[in-house]
Design a protein around this motif. Structure first.
Motif, PDB file in Angstrom:
ATOM      1  N   LEU A 299       0.668 -16.084 -24.972  1.00 49.54           N
ATOM      2  CA  LEU A 299       1.761 -15.285 -24.417  1.00 49.54           C
ATOM      3  C   LEU A 299       1.252 -13.872 -24.193  1.00 49.54           C
ATOM      4  CD1 LEU A 299       4.846 -16.282 -26.627  1.00 49.54           C
ATOM      5  CD2 LEU A 299       3.990 -17.387 -24.548  1.00 49.54           C
ATOM      6  N   CYS A 300       1.531 -13.319 -23.030  1.00 48.47           N
ATOM      7  CA  CYS A 300       1.177 -11.928 -22.788  1.00 48.47           C
ATOM      8  C   CYS A 300       2.427 -11.154 -22.398  1.00 48.47           C
ATOM      9  CB  CYS A 300       0.089 -11.800 -21.715  1.00 48.47           C
ATOM     10  SG  CYS A 300       0.570 -12.281 -20.051  1.00 48.47           S
ATOM     11  N   ASN A 301       2.351  -9.860 -22.583  1.00 46.88           N
ATOM     12  CA  ASN A 301       3.439  -8.979 -22.163  1.00 46.88           C
ATOM     13  C   ASN A 301       2.873  -7.925 -21.231  1.00 46.88           C
ATOM     14  OD1 ASN A 301       5.000  -6.086 -23.206  1.00 46.88           O
ATOM     15  ND2 ASN A 301       6.176  -7.708 -22.246  1.00 46.88           N
ATOM     16  N   ASN A 302       3.074  -8.143 -19.936  1.00 45.59           N
ATOM     17  CA  ASN A 302       2.655  -7.198 -18.906  1.00 45.59           C
ATOM     18  C   ASN A 302       3.880  -6.875 -18.066  1.00 45.59           C
ATOM     19  OD1 ASN A 302       1.684  -5.956 -16.519  1.00 45.59           O
ATOM     20  ND2 ASN A 302      -0.314  -6.903 -16.788  1.00 45.59           N
TER      21      ASN A 302
ATOM     22  N   ILE B   8       2.879   7.849 -21.015  1.00 43.07           N
ATOM     23  CA  ILE B   8       2.710   6.757 -20.056  1.00 43.07           C
ATOM     24  C   ILE B   8       3.356   5.500 -20.626  1.00 43.07           C
ATOM     25  CG2 ILE B   8       1.047   5.346 -18.802  1.00 43.07           C
ATOM     26  CD1 ILE B   8      -0.964   7.577 -19.042  1.00 43.07           C
ATOM     27  N   ASP B   9       4.219   4.861 -19.835  1.00 43.40           N
ATOM     28  CA  ASP B   9       4.840   3.631 -20.322  1.00 43.40           C
ATOM     29  C   ASP B   9       3.839   2.477 -20.226  1.00 43.40           C
ATOM     30  OD1 ASP B   9       4.838   2.664 -17.647  1.00 43.40           O
ATOM     31  OD2 ASP B   9       6.835   3.459 -17.278  1.00 43.40           O
ATOM     32  N   LYS B  10       4.204   1.327 -20.804  1.00 47.91           N
ATOM     33  CA  LYS B  10       3.264   0.216 -20.897  1.00 47.91           C
ATOM     34  C   LYS B  10       2.861  -0.313 -19.533  1.00 47.91           C
ATOM     35  CE  LYS B  10       2.476  -3.981 -23.609  1.00 47.91           C
ATOM     36  NZ  LYS B  10       3.035  -4.882 -24.638  1.00 47.91           N
ATOM     37  N   ALA B  11       3.812  -0.426 -18.609  1.00 51.48           N
ATOM     38  CA  ALA B  11       3.504  -0.956 -17.277  1.00 51.48           C
ATOM     39  C   ALA B  11       2.457  -0.088 -16.577  1.00 51.48           C
ATOM     40  CB  ALA B  11       4.777  -1.042 -16.437  1.00 51.48           C
ATOM     41  N   ASN B  12       2.665   1.217 -16.587  1.00 48.89           N
ATOM     42  CA  ASN B  12       1.701   2.101 -15.935  1.00 48.89           C
ATOM     43  C   ASN B  12       0.408   2.225 -16.730  1.00 48.89           C
ATOM     44  OD1 ASN B  12       2.912   3.000 -13.450  1.00 48.89           O
ATOM     45  ND2 ASN B  12       4.444   4.064 -14.686  1.00 48.89           N
ATOM     46  N   GLY B  13       0.507   2.125 -18.051  1.00 44.51           N
ATOM     47  CA  GLY B  13      -0.696   2.144 -18.860  1.00 44.51           C
ATOM     48  C   GLY B  13      -1.622   0.990 -18.517  1.00 44.51           C
ATOM     49  N   LEU B  14      -1.035  -0.191 -18.229  1.00 47.16           N
ATOM     50  CA  LEU B  14      -1.833  -1.348 -17.821  1.00 47.16           C
ATOM     51  C   LEU B  14      -2.300  -1.207 -16.371  1.00 47.16           C
ATOM     52  CD1 LEU B  14       0.291  -4.141 -19.523  1.00 47.16           C
ATOM     53  CD2 LEU B  14      -2.004  -3.413 -20.184  1.00 47.16           C
ATOM     54  N   LYS B  15      -1.418  -0.760 -15.510  1.00 41.91           N
ATOM     55  CA  LYS B  15      -1.749  -0.643 -14.093  1.00 41.91           C
ATOM     56  C   LYS B  15      -2.881   0.350 -13.861  1.00 41.91           C
ATOM     57  CE  LYS B  15       1.573  -0.737 -11.084  1.00 41.91           C
ATOM     58  NZ  LYS B  15       2.740  -0.391 -10.228  1.00 41.91           N
TER      59      LYS B  15
ATOM     60  N   ASP C  47      -5.203   2.459 -18.608  1.00 41.75           N
ATOM     61  CA  ASP C  47      -5.223   3.320 -19.783  1.00 41.75           C
ATOM     62  C   ASP C  47      -4.979   2.536 -21.071  1.00 41.75           C
ATOM     63  OD1 ASP C  47      -5.503   6.313 -20.221  1.00 41.75           O
ATOM     64  OD2 ASP C  47      -3.810   5.840 -21.541  1.00 41.75           O
ATOM     65  N   TYR C  48      -4.299   1.379 -20.985  1.00 38.19           N
ATOM     66  CA  TYR C  48      -4.002   0.574 -22.169  1.00 38.19           C
ATOM     67  C   TYR C  48      -4.608  -0.834 -22.047  1.00 38.19           C
ATOM     68  CZ  TYR C  48      -0.060   3.923 -22.709  1.00 38.19           C
ATOM     69  OH  TYR C  48       0.731   5.045 -22.806  1.00 38.19           O
ATOM     70  N   PRO C  49      -5.856  -0.985 -21.718  1.00 43.36           N
ATOM     71  CA  PRO C  49      -6.390  -2.339 -21.565  1.00 43.36           C
ATOM     72  C   PRO C  49      -6.553  -3.005 -22.927  1.00 43.36           C
ATOM     73  CG  PRO C  49      -8.181  -0.772 -21.460  1.00 43.36           C
ATOM     74  CD  PRO C  49      -6.907   0.044 -21.549  1.00 43.36           C
ATOM     75  N   SER C  50      -6.366  -4.310 -22.980  1.00 44.86           N
ATOM     76  CA  SER C  50      -6.708  -5.011 -24.219  1.00 44.86           C
ATOM     77  C   SER C  50      -8.218  -4.953 -24.381  1.00 44.86           C
ATOM     78  CB  SER C  50      -6.213  -6.458 -24.181  1.00 44.86           C
ATOM     79  OG  SER C  50      -6.677  -7.132 -23.039  1.00 44.86           O
ATOM     80  N   ASN C  51      -8.661  -4.573 -25.574  1.00 46.76           N
ATOM     81  CA  ASN C  51     -10.093  -4.430 -25.825  1.00 46.76           C
ATOM     82  C   ASN C  51     -10.507  -4.926 -27.196  1.00 46.76           C
ATOM     83  OD1 ASN C  51      -9.191  -2.309 -27.523  1.00 46.76           O
ATOM     84  ND2 ASN C  51      -9.370  -0.839 -25.840  1.00 46.76           N
ATOM     85  N   HIS C  52      -9.549  -5.376 -27.981  1.00 49.06           N
ATOM     86  CA  HIS C  52      -9.868  -5.800 -29.344  1.00 49.06           C
ATOM     87  C   HIS C  52      -8.881  -6.867 -29.793  1.00 49.06           C
ATOM     88  CE1 HIS C  52     -11.802  -5.510 -33.184  1.00 49.06           C
ATOM     89  NE2 HIS C  52     -10.730  -5.044 -33.819  1.00 49.06           N
ATOM     90  N   ALA C  53      -9.383  -7.851 -30.534  1.00 49.94           N
ATOM     91  CA  ALA C  53      -8.537  -8.900 -31.097  1.00 49.94           C
ATOM     92  C   ALA C  53      -8.581  -8.825 -32.615  1.00 49.94           C
ATOM     93  CB  ALA C  53      -8.990 -10.273 -30.619  1.00 49.94           C
ATOM     94  N   MET C  54      -7.448  -9.042 -33.241  1.00 49.24           N
ATOM     95  CA  MET C  54      -7.335  -9.050 -34.700  1.00 49.24           C
ATOM     96  C   MET C  54      -6.356 -10.147 -35.103  1.00 49.24           C
ATOM     97  SD  MET C  54      -7.317  -4.895 -35.430  1.00 49.24           S
ATOM     98  CE  MET C  54      -6.154  -4.504 -34.102  1.00 49.24           C
TER      99      MET C  54
END
Length: 505
Positions: free
Chosen positions: A323-326, A409-416, A419-426
């Motif tokens: 599941l992703c949230n974009n 910056i909100d999440k939508a624009n951070g992804l667009k 600025d907010y790319p996924s880069n780490h998994a935990m």
């Protein structure tokens, strides 16, 4: 364009002078100077860390899962693999009553490098007529065998190669610090791609090129073996179980492994037999008068990695969905997306991601932890992170106060805007629910060793989770009907440069 026209684009001496005067003027000057002293001496994060914010973000949780020892990916980009294995080892440990356990990360690392190399060369064969400067070929060619990945890449590897304990295939210098290995593997793959494309331009058939590719893969295998050691086809395994006061076995234990009990021979040495543990072998006598550890043991000889996975891991990696949230308007909710050229195992097909609202993703995560299962998740770990103490929180990292400006910056624009790319998994191993049952803190198991966070664990507040978590891996049983239906829909295909999610390292 004339110099006169260019002048209006430049920052003038007068502009800079005005900025300096404002910085040093009046009551603001004191705050600016204090902030600068702190930042220059200690760095931005330490200078911006709020004692109030960290005090409020306590490391206690209403629901916690008991996990094994903290793992350490060291100088490699294997976080997605460590997080995946940490998720499965929890299930294995609790099914078989082990005090601790760690899978071999190097084993899957070997096969990931090998399979990514094959997939890269197959992608080269599929795009022989693409210009090297095309966006598609640039995406394929950029990272042919990097360390990064997603959960579904992990599932591909497990399905094909199985799993093994770390004792059977431990770390090497090149798994702990992968840069040089990856660099020269990449160079070799680029060299192979050049030759394939040149031979194609001279009229070689696809069958001839694929035969050549198989010869290249022999070189790739040799490089991987020399760097990491050859993975064992079979291995032995021995593990002691936790003391069991009532000596009851779970159903899985009754039908699964052979339990051996340590016994003392006439010459004083220790041997293992399959004798039943008697009623006297209680937890307070697990280490007998002789000092010998008499706990029950699981013993395997000449077991294959696939046999080990199917026998000892009590979950199926195929029973999880991503599941992703974009929230970008270009990515609709309850839509299944497939990312082109995203797989690591060529025959497994590209990876799919079901986009859902954040409240749906959040609730699925809560339900899974409440049921006693950890969660693999992807995020932007660089945002508002205090490594010392282990915090992910905008209230803990007050860069707005330090710099005297907002960061909104909100999440939508951070992804667009990247600025907010996924880069780490935990791995999520706990959650704190408020009086209304809403999560306000998440317990996070990291793979950066015990020297970061609080003994390797971090705490994230609810606001940070909602804004910077992009993916969670959820067992199908914890999905609502609408989300489950969306995961089964025909996927919408995205080009590799279209924003949805990014590989974790």
């Amino acid at each position: 364009m004339t110099n006169e026209n260019n002048a209006e684009k430049a920052m003038s001496v007068e502009d800079v002078r005005a900025y300096s005067e404002n910085y040093n003027m009046g009551s603001a000057a004191r705050a600016n100077h204090v902030a600068a002293n702190a930042a220059v001496k200690n760095g931005v994060i330490k200078a911006a860390t709020s004692y109030e914010g960290t005090r409020e973000l306590t490391h206690d949780f209403s629901i916690e899962l008991k996990q094994g020892s903290i793992t350490d990916q060291q100088r490699s980009g294997r976080c997605w693999m460590f997080a995946s294995l940490n998720t499965l080892r929890y299930e294995l440990m609790h099914r078989w009553k082990l005090e601790d356990f760690e899978f071999s990360e190097t084993y899957l690392f070997f096969w990931d490098k090998f399979e990514k190399s094959n997939t890269y060369l197959e992608n080269v064969l599929a795009t022989l007529d693409e210009p090297t400067e095309s966006r598609t070929f640039e995406a394929i060619n950029a990272y042919p065998a990097d360390d990064g990945g997603w959960w579904q890449m992990f599932a591909n590897l497990v399905n094909k190669y199985g799993l093994m304990p770390k004792s059977a295939y431990p770390e090497s210098a090149n798994s702990k610090d992968s840069d040089a290995f990856t660099q020269y593997l990449t160079t070799k793959l680029h060299q192979d791609a050049i030759e394939l494309r040149e031979r194609h331009s001279k009229g070689a058939s696809i069958d001839e090129l694929r035969t050549l590719k198989k010869r290249y893969m022999e070189d790739i295998y040799r490089i991987c073996v020399i760097a990491l050691g050859e993975p064992p086809a079979k291995f032995d395994w021995r593990a002691r179980t936790k003391d069991d006061e009532d000596d009851d076995k779970t159903e899985a234990q009754k039908s699964g492994p052979k339990f051996d009990k340590a016994s003392k021979t006439s010459d004083g040495s220790t041997q293992l037999d399959s004798a039943k543990t008697d009623a006297n072998n209680k937890s307070d006598n697990a280490q007998g008068e002789s000092g010998i550890d008499e706990r029950k043991q699981i013993v395997e000889h000449d077991i294959t990695p696939l046999e080990f996975y199917h026998k000892y891991v009590p979950v199926d990696v195929n029973d999880f969905v991503t599941l992703c949230n974009n929230p970008m308007k270009e990515r609709t909710f309850y839509t299944n997306y497939e990312l082109k050229y995203s797989t690591n195992v060529a025959e497994s097909g590209d990876l799919s991601f079901t986009n859902v609202p954040i409240d749906v993703l959040r609730q699925a995560a809560v339900d899974q932890v409440k049921a006693g299962h950890p969660i693999w998740f992807a995020c932007d770990c660089m945002q508002y992170c205090v490594r010392d103490g282990g915090y992910f929180s905008k209230q803990a990292v007050r860069v707005d106060e330090l710099f005297g400006t907002d960061f909104n910056i909100d999440k939508a624009n951070g992804l667009k805007y990247g600025d907010y790319p996924s880069n780490h998994a935990m791995t999520i191993t706990g959650v704190n629910l408020d009086e209304n049952g809403k999560p306000n803190r998440w317990k996070i198991e990291n793979s950066w060793g015990k020297s970061t966070g609080t003994d390797g664990y971090y705490v994230a507040d609810g606001e940070w989770f909602d804004q910077f978590v992009t993916e969670v891996i959820i067992r199908k049983e914890f999905l609502d009907a609408k989300t489950l239906k969306a995961t089964q829909a025909e996927p919408v295909k995205l080009d590799p440069w279209q924003t949805l999610s990014a590989r974790c390292e």
